[in-house]
Design a protein around this motif. Structure first.
Motif, PDB file in Angstrom:
ATOM      1  N   VAL A 253      51.882  40.293  42.086  1.00  0.00           N
ATOM      2  CA  VAL A 253      50.764  39.485  41.607  1.00  0.00           C
ATOM      3  C   VAL A 253      49.698  39.388  42.693  1.00  0.00           C
ATOM      4  CG1 VAL A 253      52.042  38.123  39.909  1.00  0.00           C
ATOM      5  CG2 VAL A 253      52.055  37.426  42.307  1.00  0.00           C
ATOM      6  N   PHE A 254      48.449  39.216  42.262  1.00  0.00           N
ATOM      7  CA  PHE A 254      47.322  39.278  43.190  1.00  0.00           C
ATOM      8  C   PHE A 254      46.286  38.222  42.807  1.00  0.00           C
ATOM      9  CE2 PHE A 254      49.384  43.272  42.431  1.00  0.00           C
ATOM     10  CZ  PHE A 254      49.706  43.693  43.719  1.00  0.00           C
ATOM     11  N   GLU A 255      45.501  37.828  43.806  1.00  0.00           N
ATOM     12  CA  GLU A 255      44.503  36.791  43.537  1.00  0.00           C
ATOM     13  C   GLU A 255      43.489  37.267  42.507  1.00  0.00           C
ATOM     14  OE1 GLU A 255      42.027  33.451  45.951  1.00  0.00           O
ATOM     15  OE2 GLU A 255      42.173  35.414  46.914  1.00  0.00           O
ATOM     16  N   ASN A 256      43.131  38.540  42.549  1.00  0.00           N
ATOM     17  CA  ASN A 256      42.189  39.112  41.589  1.00  0.00           C
ATOM     18  C   ASN A 256      42.862  40.260  40.860  1.00  0.00           C
ATOM     19  OD1 ASN A 256      39.746  37.536  42.466  1.00  0.00           O
ATOM     20  ND2 ASN A 256      40.153  38.600  44.386  1.00  0.00           N
ATOM     21  N   GLU A 257      43.061  40.090  39.577  1.00  0.00           N
ATOM     22  CA  GLU A 257      43.706  41.131  38.767  1.00  0.00           C
ATOM     23  C   GLU A 257      42.779  41.557  37.638  1.00  0.00           C
ATOM     24  OE1 GLU A 257      47.572  39.963  37.428  1.00  0.00           O
ATOM     25  OE2 GLU A 257      48.274  39.426  39.436  1.00  0.00           O
ATOM     26  N   PRO A 258      42.824  42.860  37.272  1.00  0.00           N
ATOM     27  CA  PRO A 258      43.650  43.909  37.871  1.00  0.00           C
ATOM     28  C   PRO A 258      43.171  44.298  39.258  1.00  0.00           C
ATOM     29  CG  PRO A 258      42.141  44.853  36.279  1.00  0.00           C
ATOM     30  CD  PRO A 258      41.986  43.362  36.162  1.00  0.00           C
ATOM     31  N   LEU A 259      44.073  44.870  40.046  1.00  0.00           N
ATOM     32  CA  LEU A 259      43.737  45.312  41.394  1.00  0.00           C
ATOM     33  C   LEU A 259      42.833  46.547  41.297  1.00  0.00           C
ATOM     34  CD1 LEU A 259      44.794  44.032  44.041  1.00  0.00           C
ATOM     35  CD2 LEU A 259      46.405  45.931  44.207  1.00  0.00           C
ATOM     36  N   GLU A 260      41.637  46.429  41.857  1.00  0.00           N
ATOM     37  CA  GLU A 260      40.685  47.538  41.780  1.00  0.00           C
ATOM     38  C   GLU A 260      41.157  48.730  42.614  1.00  0.00           C
ATOM     39  OE1 GLU A 260      38.161  47.619  39.827  1.00  0.00           O
ATOM     40  OE2 GLU A 260      38.171  45.537  39.152  1.00  0.00           O
ATOM     41  N   ALA A 261      40.706  49.918  42.241  1.00  0.00           N
ATOM     42  CA  ALA A 261      41.155  51.153  42.892  1.00  0.00           C
ATOM     43  C   ALA A 261      40.799  51.206  44.370  1.00  0.00           C
ATOM     44  CB  ALA A 261      40.579  52.373  42.171  1.00  0.00           C
ATOM     45  N   ASP A 262      39.739  50.508  44.770  1.00  0.00           N
ATOM     46  CA  ASP A 262      39.330  50.543  46.172  1.00  0.00           C
ATOM     47  C   ASP A 262      39.877  49.366  46.980  1.00  0.00           C
ATOM     48  OD1 ASP A 262      37.859  48.541  45.011  1.00  0.00           O
ATOM     49  OD2 ASP A 262      35.921  49.149  45.824  1.00  0.00           O
ATOM     50  N   ASN A 263      40.832  48.642  46.413  1.00  0.00           N
ATOM     51  CA  ASN A 263      41.411  47.507  47.136  1.00  0.00           C
ATOM     52  C   ASN A 263      42.113  47.989  48.400  1.00  0.00           C
ATOM     53  OD1 ASN A 263      43.513  45.338  47.796  1.00  0.00           O
ATOM     54  ND2 ASN A 263      42.308  44.357  46.193  1.00  0.00           N
ATOM     55  N   PRO A 264      41.891  47.342  49.541  1.00  0.00           N
ATOM     56  CA  PRO A 264      42.490  47.797  50.805  1.00  0.00           C
ATOM     57  C   PRO A 264      44.011  47.758  50.824  1.00  0.00           C
ATOM     58  CG  PRO A 264      41.426  45.651  51.070  1.00  0.00           C
ATOM     59  CD  PRO A 264      40.990  46.183  49.746  1.00  0.00           C
ATOM     60  N   LEU A 265      44.621  46.992  49.944  1.00  0.00           N
ATOM     61  CA  LEU A 265      46.089  46.936  49.911  1.00  0.00           C
ATOM     62  C   LEU A 265      46.689  48.307  49.622  1.00  0.00           C
ATOM     63  CD1 LEU A 265      46.651  43.581  47.975  1.00  0.00           C
ATOM     64  CD2 LEU A 265      47.385  44.060  50.321  1.00  0.00           C
ATOM     65  N   TYR A 266      45.983  49.119  48.831  1.00  0.00           N
ATOM     66  CA  TYR A 266      46.496  50.446  48.483  1.00  0.00           C
ATOM     67  C   TYR A 266      46.632  51.361  49.697  1.00  0.00           C
ATOM     68  CZ  TYR A 266      45.932  49.688  43.422  1.00  0.00           C
ATOM     69  OH  TYR A 266      46.041  49.239  42.123  1.00  0.00           O
ATOM     70  N   ASN A 267      45.890  51.077  50.743  1.00  0.00           N
ATOM     71  CA  ASN A 267      45.884  51.959  51.913  1.00  0.00           C
ATOM     72  C   ASN A 267      46.901  51.560  52.978  1.00  0.00           C
ATOM     73  OD1 ASN A 267      43.662  53.434  50.859  1.00  0.00           O
ATOM     74  ND2 ASN A 267      42.262  51.843  51.586  1.00  0.00           N
ATOM     75  N   LEU A 268      47.652  50.502  52.736  1.00  0.00           N
ATOM     76  CA  LEU A 268      48.608  50.017  53.728  1.00  0.00           C
ATOM     77  C   LEU A 268      49.992  50.587  53.460  1.00  0.00           C
ATOM     78  CD1 LEU A 268      47.455  46.277  53.832  1.00  0.00           C
ATOM     79  CD2 LEU A 268      46.820  48.130  55.392  1.00  0.00           C
ATOM     80  N   ASP A 269      50.710  50.917  54.529  1.00  0.00           N
ATOM     81  CA  ASP A 269      52.031  51.524  54.357  1.00  0.00           C
ATOM     82  C   ASP A 269      53.165  50.509  54.441  1.00  0.00           C
ATOM     83  OD1 ASP A 269      52.088  50.901  57.035  1.00  0.00           O
ATOM     84  OD2 ASP A 269      52.356  52.949  57.761  1.00  0.00           O
ATOM     85  N   ASN A 270      52.842  49.234  54.651  1.00  0.00           N
ATOM     86  CA  ASN A 270      53.895  48.215  54.741  1.00  0.00           C
ATOM     87  C   ASN A 270      53.844  47.252  53.565  1.00  0.00           C
ATOM     88  OD1 ASN A 270      51.462  47.157  55.661  1.00  0.00           O
ATOM     89  ND2 ASN A 270      52.398  45.872  57.236  1.00  0.00           N
ATOM     90  N   VAL A 271      53.377  47.758  52.422  1.00  0.00           N
ATOM     91  CA  VAL A 271      53.380  46.970  51.198  1.00  0.00           C
ATOM     92  C   VAL A 271      53.783  47.861  50.034  1.00  0.00           C
ATOM     93  CG1 VAL A 271      50.913  47.397  50.772  1.00  0.00           C
ATOM     94  CG2 VAL A 271      52.043  45.435  49.693  1.00  0.00           C
ATOM     95  N   THR A 272      54.571  47.297  49.116  1.00  0.00           N
ATOM     96  CA  THR A 272      54.919  47.971  47.868  1.00  0.00           C
ATOM     97  C   THR A 272      54.285  47.181  46.738  1.00  0.00           C
ATOM     98  OG1 THR A 272      57.014  48.777  48.770  1.00  0.00           O
ATOM     99  CG2 THR A 272      56.793  48.734  46.370  1.00  0.00           C
ATOM    100  N   ILE A 273      53.499  47.868  45.916  1.00  0.00           N
ATOM    101  CA  ILE A 273      52.708  47.208  44.878  1.00  0.00           C
ATOM    102  C   ILE A 273      53.256  47.541  43.495  1.00  0.00           C
ATOM    103  CG2 ILE A 273      50.438  47.207  43.747  1.00  0.00           C
ATOM    104  CD1 ILE A 273      49.221  47.718  46.550  1.00  0.00           C
ATOM    105  N   THR A 274      53.453  46.509  42.682  1.00  0.00           N
ATOM    106  CA  THR A 274      53.707  46.693  41.254  1.00  0.00           C
ATOM    107  C   THR A 274      52.632  45.922  40.498  1.00  0.00           C
ATOM    108  OG1 THR A 274      55.329  44.873  41.338  1.00  0.00           O
ATOM    109  CG2 THR A 274      56.185  47.124  41.422  1.00  0.00           C
TER     110      THR A 274
END
Length: 316
Positions: A253-274
């Motif tokens: 879950v995220f503060e702003n949904e849906p998570l946009e394609a350019d969200n910085p979370l996608y570029n991090l290697d220490n997070v798993t996103i569902t």
């Protein structure tokens, strides 16, 4: 009495019509499909749709009860529902089964390094030195001790872990070794190996966590969020992970949904996103309708419901 569903319910539709032949049922795919004339006449709304806002409810002058086919009700206009004295129920407890299994899957995926094994597979790399961790003896801190946490605790019991919980009341709960009030969070969060948020969104939980909490957590800690994304500001969780204040996070879950394609979370290697899928369950319509039917029987006889009624002041 007119009952309108915001979702198509498959075989359940004919079952409801057969069980309650004197009631007028209508079923739609989403709120936007409901004709204006029907909105003016409907008495009960069941299901789930993002289209149910203040304007929608204002267009339903006869509405007496919303049977929401989800646990979270924070996106509904609760103040307006309260002003109209509309009954609101949810499916609290039903989705806890699926959520608990996801939480266990996240923990085991992380501790057994399944993600690394999959990456190695894709890269045609055979690494027999890869070593996972065991759960026994680990301290797991639940933010929230409600249905989701309680169901997960049952699944975790064979692993011989230490279970700690924080809640608004701090009341003891079965399966928890210790429980504390939310006010004690700063003093205990640093002891946990795994922190799991299952809190609903309320005024008290909005941005409850900030970077200072993660600075107090162990560097090797795992954070799992299946509650609400608003537990922490998006920029804060990004900074926490960028600066590696903890080892890894599983975020559904995220503060702003849906998570946009350019969200910085996608570029991090220490997070798993569902993608907010932990509550999705093929059995949810059946289980939610069973709750609705039990409440409907009471509503028809006493104009009241008893099961899963939402406290509109608390928001859950």
């Amino acid at each position: 009495m007119k009952i309108v569903s915001l979702k198509r319910l498959g075989d359940i539709e004919s079952e409801l019509k057969n069980k309650y032949p004197d009631l007028d049922f209508s079923f739609f795919k989403k709120a936007e499909e409901i004709p204006e004339e029907l909105k003016k006449e409907l008495d009960i709304l069941i299901g789930y749709s993002s289209g149910v806002d203040k304007a929608f409810i204002e267009s339903c002058p006869n509405l007496k009860w919303i049977a929401w086919y989800a646990t979270g009700v924070n996106n509904l206009p609760l103040e307006h529902i309260k002003e109209r004295e509309i009954i609101l129920t949810n499916t609290r407890g039903v989705q806890a089964k699926q959520l608990a299994e996801f939480i266990l899957a996240f923990i085991l995926d992380d501790y057994k390094k399944m993600r690394t094994s999959y990456i190695n597979q894709k890269e045609h790399k055979y690494d027999s030195t890869l070593t996972g961790r065991r759960l026994d003896g680990e301290e797991i801190l639940f933010l929230g001790t409600g249905a989701i946490a309680q169901r997960t605790v049952k699944l975790l019991s064979p692993f011989e872990v230490e279970i700690v919980g924080v809640s608004k009341s701090g009341r003891e709960k079965p399966g928890f070794n210790q429980t504390f009030k939310i006010e004690d969070l700063d003093n205990i969060i640093g002891e946990a190996d795994i922190v799991i948020n299952s809190l609903p969104e309320t005024q008290e939980t909005y941005h409850l966590l900030n970077q200072s909490h993660f600075k107090k957590m162990k560097n090797e800690a795992l954070f799992i969020n299946v509650g609400r994304g608003t537990i922490i500001a998006e920029e804060d969780i990004v900074e926490v992970l960028k600066n590696r204040l903890i080892r890894h996070a599983y975020l559904d879950v995220f503060e702003n949904e849906p998570l946009e394609a350019d969200n910085p979370l996608y570029n991090l290697d220490n997070v798993t996103i569902t993608a907010h899928i932990t509550g999705n369950d093929v059995s949810i319509k059946k289980d939610a309708t069973e709750i609705f039917e039990r409440n409907l029987d009471d509503f028809l006889n006493k104009k009241e419901v008893n099961e899963n009624r939402v406290d509109l002041d608390k928001g859950y």
